[in-house]
Design an enzyme around this catalytic site. Structure first.
Site, PDB file in Angstrom:
ATOM      1  CB  THR A 184      -0.922  -0.009   1.233  1.00  0.00           C
ATOM      2  OG1 THR A 184      -1.808  -1.119   1.138  1.00  0.00           O
ATOM      3  CG2 THR A 184      -1.739   1.273   1.319  1.00  0.00           C
ATOM      4  CG  HIS A 232      -5.539  -8.779   1.790  1.00  0.00           C
ATOM      5  ND1 HIS A 232      -4.887  -9.513   2.764  1.00  0.00           N
ATOM      6  CD2 HIS A 232      -5.112  -7.493   1.958  1.00  0.00           C
ATOM      7  CE1 HIS A 232      -4.107  -8.711   3.474  1.00  0.00           C
ATOM      8  NE2 HIS A 232      -4.229  -7.470   3.004  1.00  0.00           N
ATOM      9  CG  ASN A 275      -1.532  -8.287   6.662  1.00  0.00           C
ATOM     10  OD1 ASN A 275      -1.013  -9.318   7.074  1.00  0.00           O
ATOM     11  ND2 ASN A 275      -0.958  -7.534   5.755  1.00  0.00           N
ATOM     12  CE1 TYR A 324      -6.778  -3.757   6.711  1.00  0.00           C
ATOM     13  CE2 TYR A 324      -5.126  -5.268   5.823  1.00  0.00           C
ATOM     14  CZ  TYR A 324      -5.476  -4.015   6.321  1.00  0.00           C
ATOM     15  OH  TYR A 324      -4.517  -3.029   6.446  1.00  0.00           O
ATOM     16  CG  ASN A 353      -5.108  -3.622  10.738  1.00  0.00           C
ATOM     17  OD1 ASN A 353      -4.944  -2.435  10.983  1.00  0.00           O
ATOM     18  ND2 ASN A 353      -4.787  -4.153   9.567  1.00  0.00           N
TER      19      ASN A 353
END
Length: 370
Positions: free
Chosen positions: A25, A178, A181, A183, A238
């Site tokens: 990102t 994805h 991480n 999400y 996260n």
């Protein structure tokens, strides 16, 4: 015995070497679609055996950071087509990382400034990147999410299908789902973020259900041989945690084994951080994870990621611990990383203060070898 610089086959995708560019990102796509600067950035790095694009949101609801590209606007298709054409002109291969951030978002990024969504209404102790009224960028606390109902989940599966088709129409060679991480997909997987009592919560089988449904939806649309997935069994990214990651992820890869996927991309340790997070003398067993996948019929390329050096990458591929190695930040500072690894050349130093947002500086101005 394989070599890091040998060609490889990832399902239906043929790679010139086993050096993979990890998703990165960079917050340089205002309007949520790629621009000419992004085209230059990816073209410069096309000698990677495979480029995994930066995380690309499947809908506005899936957006978690400002100036991150998506796969849901006509302008995005046109922008990504320029990127994929550039990579292919240089002889490279590129897949789109399709992404729904779930609760890792802010109301200012959501449709009608609504709440982000999640498996359970648990706020993340994390931050995201937004644009202030004066146009400046800033990190902000994530907003409180609302819990998804079953009709929401059905709609999101359809969004994944559309995004996968969008990616192929934009010229990508495939997609990476994805599921890492912290999400949305990982929020369903891990017990710290999933407190549901329906068929999507509780047992390992139930918490894995959404991941498997996404994989099957995408694979049905574009073919399993062009569908990969990214997993991060133990990263705390996260504000996510799982007290028993080994049985959870071994179950997941066993389910993936018979599905004919292009690749499985595994983050070892904390994304961008320590490789061993164990403080109990019982570290996660990645060899056992891969064995579970292979024993279940998995033939997809096994891509290992996180903190690999030239030496450890070469060793891991040579001894069969991985089929390919993904590099993240080294690819930011070294557009010609494959050549530098092959020749054991010195690497450019990273400029960390220029990672997120901005223009060409710290993005496309890193020099290649003469």
């Amino acid at each position: 015995m394989s070599n890091l610089f040998d060609p490889a086959q990832a399902g239906d995708i043929t790679l010139a070497n086993r050096v993979v560019m990890a998703p990165l990102t960079r917050n340089r796509s205002p309007g949520e679609f790629p621009n000419d600067l992004n085209v230059t950035y990816y073209r410069q790095r096309a000698t990677a055996g495979l480029i995994v694009s930066e995380g690309t949101a499947i809908t506005q609801q899936g957006q978690g950071y400002a100036h991150v590209p998506g796969l849901y606007k006509p302008e995005a298709l046109a922008g990504w087509k320029k990127v994929t054409d550039a990579v292919h002109e240089e002889g490279g291969k590129i897949v789109a990382q399709i992404w729904h951030v779930g609760r890792i978002s802010h109301t200012s990024l959501q449709p009608q400034e609504g709440q982000p969504v999640a498996p359970s209404a648990i706020i993340a102790k994390s931050k995201t990147y937004i644009i202030n009224e004066d146009g400046s960028g800033a990190f902000a606390e994530t907003s409180a999410p609302r819990e998804l109902d079953k009709s929401d989940i059905t709609a999101i599966l359809e969004d994944y299908r559309k995004a996968a088709r969008f990616a192929i129409d934009a010229g990508f060679d495939g997609v990476e789902i994805h599921a890492a991480n912290g999400y949305l997909i990982e929020q369903f997987l891990k017990s710290s973020t999933n407190q549901r009592t329906d068929e999507y919560g509780g047992s390992i089988e139930n918490r894995s259900r959404f991941l498997i449904e996404v994989v099957d939806t995408v694979a049905k649309e574009i073919g399993a041989g062009r569908t990969g997935i990214r997993l991060s069994p133990v990263t705390p990214a996260n504000d996510i945690a799982e007290p028993a990651p080994q049985p959870l992820y071994e179950y997941v890869v066993k389910q993936l084994g018979g599905r004919g996927l292009s690749f499985v991309h595994v983050v070892e340790g904390a994304t961008g951080g320590p490789r061993d997070l164990s403080d109990s003398g019982n570290p996660f067993d990645y060899d056992a994870l891969r064995a579970a996948y292979v024993n279940a019929g998995g033939k997809g390329l096994w891509i290992a990621n996180n903190g690999y050096t030239r030496e450890t990458a070469i060793e891991a591929v040579a001894n069969g611990k991985a089929d390919a190695i993904a590099f993240g930040r080294p690819f930011i500072a070294n557009p010609d990383l494959v050549r530098r690894l092959k020749e054991n050349a010195e690497l450019n130093a990273l400029q960390p203060e220029k990672l997120y947002g901005g223009g060409a500086e710290g993005y496309t101005d890193y020099p290649a070898l003469a």
